[in-house]
Design a protein around this motif. Structure first.
Motif, PDB file in Angstrom:
ATOM      1  N   VAL A 295       0.843  -1.204   0.000  1.00 18.13           N
ATOM      2  CA  VAL A 295       0.000   0.000   0.000  1.00 18.13           C
ATOM      3  C   VAL A 295       0.874   1.249   0.000  1.00 18.13           C
ATOM      4  O   VAL A 295       1.611   1.500   0.957  1.00 18.13           O
ATOM      5  N   PRO A 296       0.829   2.060  -1.056  1.00 17.22           N
ATOM      6  CA  PRO A 296       1.710   3.230  -1.153  1.00 17.22           C
ATOM      7  C   PRO A 296       1.597   4.199   0.014  1.00 17.22           C
ATOM      8  O   PRO A 296       2.589   4.792   0.441  1.00 17.22           O
ATOM      9  N   ASN A 297       0.375   4.386   0.539  1.00 17.59           N
ATOM     10  CA  ASN A 297       0.176   5.368   1.597  1.00 17.59           C
ATOM     11  C   ASN A 297       0.832   4.978   2.915  1.00 17.59           C
ATOM     12  O   ASN A 297       1.016   5.817   3.789  1.00 17.59           O
ATOM     13  N   LEU A 298       1.188   3.712   3.070  1.00 19.53           N
ATOM     14  CA  LEU A 298       1.790   3.257   4.333  1.00 19.53           C
ATOM     15  C   LEU A 298       3.300   3.475   4.291  1.00 19.53           C
ATOM     16  O   LEU A 298       4.101   2.547   4.350  1.00 19.53           O
ATOM     17  N   ALA A 299       3.689   4.740   4.197  1.00 17.49           N
ATOM     18  CA  ALA A 299       5.093   5.082   3.986  1.00 17.49           C
ATOM     19  C   ALA A 299       5.854   5.322   5.282  1.00 17.49           C
ATOM     20  O   ALA A 299       7.086   5.293   5.290  1.00 17.49           O
ATOM     21  N   LEU A 300       5.164   5.557   6.383  1.00 18.44           N
ATOM     22  CA  LEU A 300       5.837   5.780   7.660  1.00 18.44           C
ATOM     23  C   LEU A 300       6.367   4.460   8.215  1.00 18.44           C
ATOM     24  O   LEU A 300       5.988   3.378   7.768  1.00 18.44           O
ATOM     25  N   ALA A 301       7.251   4.546   9.199  1.00 18.46           N
ATOM     26  CA  ALA A 301       7.767   3.342   9.841  1.00 18.46           C
ATOM     27  C   ALA A 301       6.667   2.664  10.646  1.00 18.46           C
ATOM     28  O   ALA A 301       5.830   3.325  11.273  1.00 18.46           O
ATOM     29  N   HIS A 302       6.677   1.332  10.649  1.00 19.25           N
ATOM     30  CA  HIS A 302       5.631   0.544  11.290  1.00 19.25           C
ATOM     31  C   HIS A 302       6.165  -0.107  12.567  1.00 19.25           C
ATOM     32  O   HIS A 302       7.342  -0.478  12.651  1.00 19.25           O
ATOM     33  N   GLU A 303       5.269  -0.288  13.547  1.00 20.99           N
ATOM     34  CA  GLU A 303       5.702  -0.654  14.895  1.00 20.99           C
ATOM     35  C   GLU A 303       6.301  -2.060  14.963  1.00 20.99           C
ATOM     36  O   GLU A 303       5.795  -3.010  14.353  1.00 20.99           O
ATOM     37  N   TYR A 304       7.356  -2.137  15.755  1.00 19.79           N
ATOM     38  CA  TYR A 304       8.131  -3.366  15.917  1.00 19.79           C
ATOM     39  C   TYR A 304       8.567  -3.432  17.369  1.00 19.79           C
ATOM     40  O   TYR A 304       9.182  -2.493  17.876  1.00 19.79           O
ATOM     41  N   ALA A 305       8.232  -4.515  18.058  1.00 19.78           N
ATOM     42  CA  ALA A 305       8.576  -4.655  19.481  1.00 19.78           C
ATOM     43  C   ALA A 305      10.015  -5.130  19.635  1.00 19.78           C
ATOM     44  O   ALA A 305      10.495  -5.971  18.857  1.00 19.78           O
ATOM     45  N   SER A 306      10.711  -4.631  20.628  1.00 23.61           N
ATOM     46  CA  SER A 306      12.137  -4.913  20.778  1.00 23.61           C
ATOM     47  C   SER A 306      12.429  -6.403  20.936  1.00 23.61           C
ATOM     48  O   SER A 306      13.443  -6.902  20.430  1.00 23.61           O
ATOM     49  N   TYR A 307      11.542  -7.153  21.616  1.00 16.05           N
ATOM     50  CA  TYR A 307      11.818  -8.576  21.821  1.00 16.05           C
ATOM     51  C   TYR A 307      11.793  -9.365  20.517  1.00 16.05           C
ATOM     52  O   TYR A 307      12.338 -10.468  20.436  1.00 16.05           O
ATOM     53  N   GLN A 308      11.181  -8.784  19.460  1.00 17.95           N
ATOM     54  CA  GLN A 308      11.069  -9.502  18.202  1.00 17.95           C
ATOM     55  C   GLN A 308      12.402  -9.643  17.465  1.00 17.95           C
ATOM     56  O   GLN A 308      12.486 -10.372  16.485  1.00 17.95           O
ATOM     57  N   LEU A 309      13.421  -8.973  17.956  1.00 16.89           N
ATOM     58  CA  LEU A 309      14.741  -9.152  17.370  1.00 16.89           C
ATOM     59  C   LEU A 309      15.269 -10.563  17.589  1.00 16.89           C
ATOM     60  O   LEU A 309      16.110 -11.045  16.831  1.00 16.89           O
ATOM     61  N   HIS A 310      14.765 -11.233  18.640  1.00 18.97           N
ATOM     62  CA  HIS A 310      15.317 -12.563  18.955  1.00 18.97           C
ATOM     63  C   HIS A 310      14.269 -13.585  19.362  1.00 18.97           C
ATOM     64  O   HIS A 310      14.605 -14.718  19.693  1.00 18.97           O
ATOM     65  N   GLU A 311      12.977 -13.233  19.336  1.00 22.26           N
ATOM     66  CA  GLU A 311      11.935 -14.179  19.732  1.00 22.26           C
ATOM     67  C   GLU A 311      10.907 -14.336  18.616  1.00 22.26           C
ATOM     68  O   GLU A 311      10.320 -13.344  18.166  1.00 22.26           O
ATOM     69  N   ASP A 312      10.683 -15.572  18.155  1.00 18.15           N
ATOM     70  CA  ASP A 312       9.634 -15.843  17.181  1.00 18.15           C
ATOM     71  C   ASP A 312       9.403 -17.343  17.081  1.00 18.15           C
ATOM     72  O   ASP A 312      10.096 -18.133  17.745  1.00 18.15           O
ATOM     73  N   VAL A 313       8.426 -17.746  16.278  1.00 15.38           N
ATOM     74  CA  VAL A 313       8.123 -19.169  16.068  1.00 15.38           C
ATOM     75  C   VAL A 313       8.366 -19.556  14.610  1.00 15.38           C
ATOM     76  O   VAL A 313       7.792 -20.513  14.108  1.00 15.38           O
ATOM     77  N   LEU A 314       9.234 -18.842  13.930  1.00 21.89           N
ATOM     78  CA  LEU A 314       9.471 -19.053  12.514  1.00 21.89           C
ATOM     79  C   LEU A 314      10.716 -19.912  12.273  1.00 21.89           C
ATOM     80  O   LEU A 314      11.661 -19.880  13.058  1.00 21.89           O
ATOM     81  N   ARG A 315      10.693 -20.622  11.173  1.00 19.46           N
ATOM     82  CA  ARG A 315      11.872 -21.406  10.804  1.00 19.46           C
ATOM     83  C   ARG A 315      13.024 -20.496  10.401  1.00 19.46           C
ATOM     84  O   ARG A 315      14.180 -20.741  10.723  1.00 19.46           O
ATOM     85  N   ASP A 316      12.700 -19.450   9.663  1.00 15.86           N
ATOM     86  CA  ASP A 316      13.707 -18.485   9.220  1.00 15.86           C
ATOM     87  C   ASP A 316      13.202 -17.092   9.521  1.00 15.86           C
ATOM     88  O   ASP A 316      12.024 -16.793   9.345  1.00 15.86           O
TER      89      ASP A 316
END
Length: 348
Positions: A295-316
Motif C-alpha cells: 500500500v503506497p500510503n503506508l510510507a511511515l515506519a511501522h511498529e516493531y517490538a524490541s523482543y522480536q529481534l530474537h523471539e519468534d516461532v518461525l523457521r527463518d
C-alpha cells in the motif's frame, strides 16, 4: 478450499504466563485437503478457554470457503476484532499459498521491497531507557516509540533520556495509550513542544472531540490509533481535524483486509498512516509487512517490538538492516512455522 479444522495456541514471548501483557493468540486453519494457514493477534484469553472456544467456533467455520473473507469478517461469532484478525490472516495465508504468491502481490504489488520499522521500546526507567535507545539507534532504528505510563514526570524523564541518546537524527514517537486526562495531556503537549517529536499517539482517555480540541491548542503532531475501528472512523477524524497522523492497529480494525481499506481511505483524505499489530511471535509481523509493502500510503515506519529481534516461532527470520526489513517472498504470509518453537512459548 473449505475449512475443516481449527487450532488455537496461547503464546507468551515474555514468559509471564497467562496474565502477561505480551500474550498472543496463534491460529491454525486447516482445509479439507490438509493445507494449513496461520494467523496471529493480541489475546486476552486464558489457556483454559482455548478448547471450549474452538469447540464453539469450529462447527460455524467448518465447510466455509477460506476465500470468502468478507463473509468471515461479518460473522458475529468472530465479533472480537483480535480473534477475527487472527482467523482472517490465516485464511489470507491459505489464499496466498494456493495462488503461490506472497500476499503483497495479490494486494497491488510489491510497492516497497523493504519496509521501515519503528522500534517500540520496553517501559523502563530513564537510566535503562537511554542505553537501550542508543543500542537500537546504532542498529539502524532511527524511529523509536516511548510508551507512556501516565505519570507525567516519569514519562518526560524517559522521553528526554531517549531523545538525548541519539540527538539530531531520531524520529521519536510517544504512545500515550489514552492514559492522560485533558489537563495532563495539555501539560504533556506543552512540554513536548520543546522536544521535537514525530507524533504523540492517543494522548487522551476521552473521545475524538477531546483530541480535536487538544490538536487546536498545541503544535505537537497528534496521532490516533485506538479509536480507529473502521474506515468510517478515519473519515470522522478527518472531518474533525483531530490528528494529522493515523496508526492503524490490525487487531483493532479486525484484520488485514479492513486495515488495507483504512489505509486506502487515509490516502484519499491525505492522512499519512502507519501500522500497528505486528507484535507477537513472527506471524502477525509477517502479515503486517506484506500489507505495508503493498500500500503506497503506508510510507511511515511501522511498529516493531524490541523482543522480536530474537523471539519468534518461525523457521527463518528476516534480517533487519538499518531499521528496515525485506519482504518474505514465499507464498501467503511468506513464512513457515517451527512447531518446536511453539512449544517454547506455549502457555498452559
Amino acid at each position: 478450499m473449505k475449512i475443516a479444522d481449527l487450532d488455537f495456541y496461547l503464546l507468551d514471548p515474555a514468559g509471564g504466563g497467562a496474565d502477561s501483557p505480551e500474550r498472543t493468540l496463534l491460529v491454525r486453519v486447516v482445509t479439507a485437503d490438509g493445507r494449513e494457514g496461520w494467523g496471529e493477534s493480541h489475546c486476552v484469553w486464558r489457556a483454559s478457554e482455548l478448547a471450549p472456544r474452538r469447540e464453539s467456533l469450529l462447527p460455524i467455520l467448518a465447510g466455509r470457503s477460506v476465500s470468502a473473507v468478507e463473509e468471515l469478517l461479518e460473522m458475529e461469532a468472530l465479533a472480537p476484532p483480535a480473534l477475527r484478525a487472527a482467523i482472517e490472516m490465516a485464511c489470507w495465508d491459505l489464499i496466498g499459498r494456493l495462488s503461490r504468491q506472497p500476499l503483497c502481490r495479490m494486494w497491488g504489488g510489491e510497492y516497497r521491497p523493504r519496509v521501515p520499522l519503528a522500534m517500540r521500546l520496553p517501559v523502563a526507567p530513564p537510566e535503562r531507557a537511554a542505553p537501550l535507545s542508543r543500542e537500537f539507534d546504532e542498529r539502524g532504528f532511527h524511529t523509536q516509540i516511548v510508551v507512556a505510563t501516565g505519570n507525567l514526570e516519569e514519562d518526560m524523564a524517559a522521553i528526554s533520556a531517549v531523545r538525548d541518546a541519539a540527538p539530531g537524527r531520531m524520529k521519536l514517537r510517544v504512545d500515550g495509550r489514552g492514559r492522560f486526562a485533558v489537563s495532563e495531556a495539555r501539560e504533556l503537549c506543552r512540554r513536548l513542544e520543546r522536544t521535537a517529536i514525530e507524533m504523540l499517539i492517543d494522548p487522551l482517555d476521552s473521545g475524538l472531540e477531546g483530541v480535536a480540541e487538544l490538536a487546536r491548542q498545541t503544535s505537537v503532531p497528534l496521532a490516533i490509533s485506538a479509536a480507529i475501528r473502521s474506515p468510517a472512523d478515519i473519515l470522522s477524524l478527518w472531518r474533525r481535524g483531530a490528528a494529522p497522523h493515523l496508526v492503524i492497529d490490525i487487531a483493532v480494525v479486525g484484520g488485514l483486509w479492513p486495515a488495507r481499506q483504512c489505509a486506502i481511505v487515509a490516502a484519499a483524505t491525505q492522512l499519512p498512516a502507519s501500522l500497528r499489530g505486528g507484535a507477537g511471535l513472527g506471524v502477525a509481523l509477517a502479515g503486517m509487512l506484506q500489507l505495508a509493502a503493498a500500500v503506497p500510503n503506508l510510507a511511515l515506519a511501522h511498529e516493531y517490538a524490541s523482543y522480536q529481534l530474537h523471539e519468534d516461532v518461525l523457521r527463518d527470520r528476516s534480517t533487519v538492516v538499518d531499521g528496515t526489513v525485506s519482504i518474505d517472498q514465499g507464498p501467503g504470509l511468506g513464512v513457515e512455522i517451527d512447531r518446536a518453537r511453539i512449544e517454547k512459548y506455549l502457555v498452559t
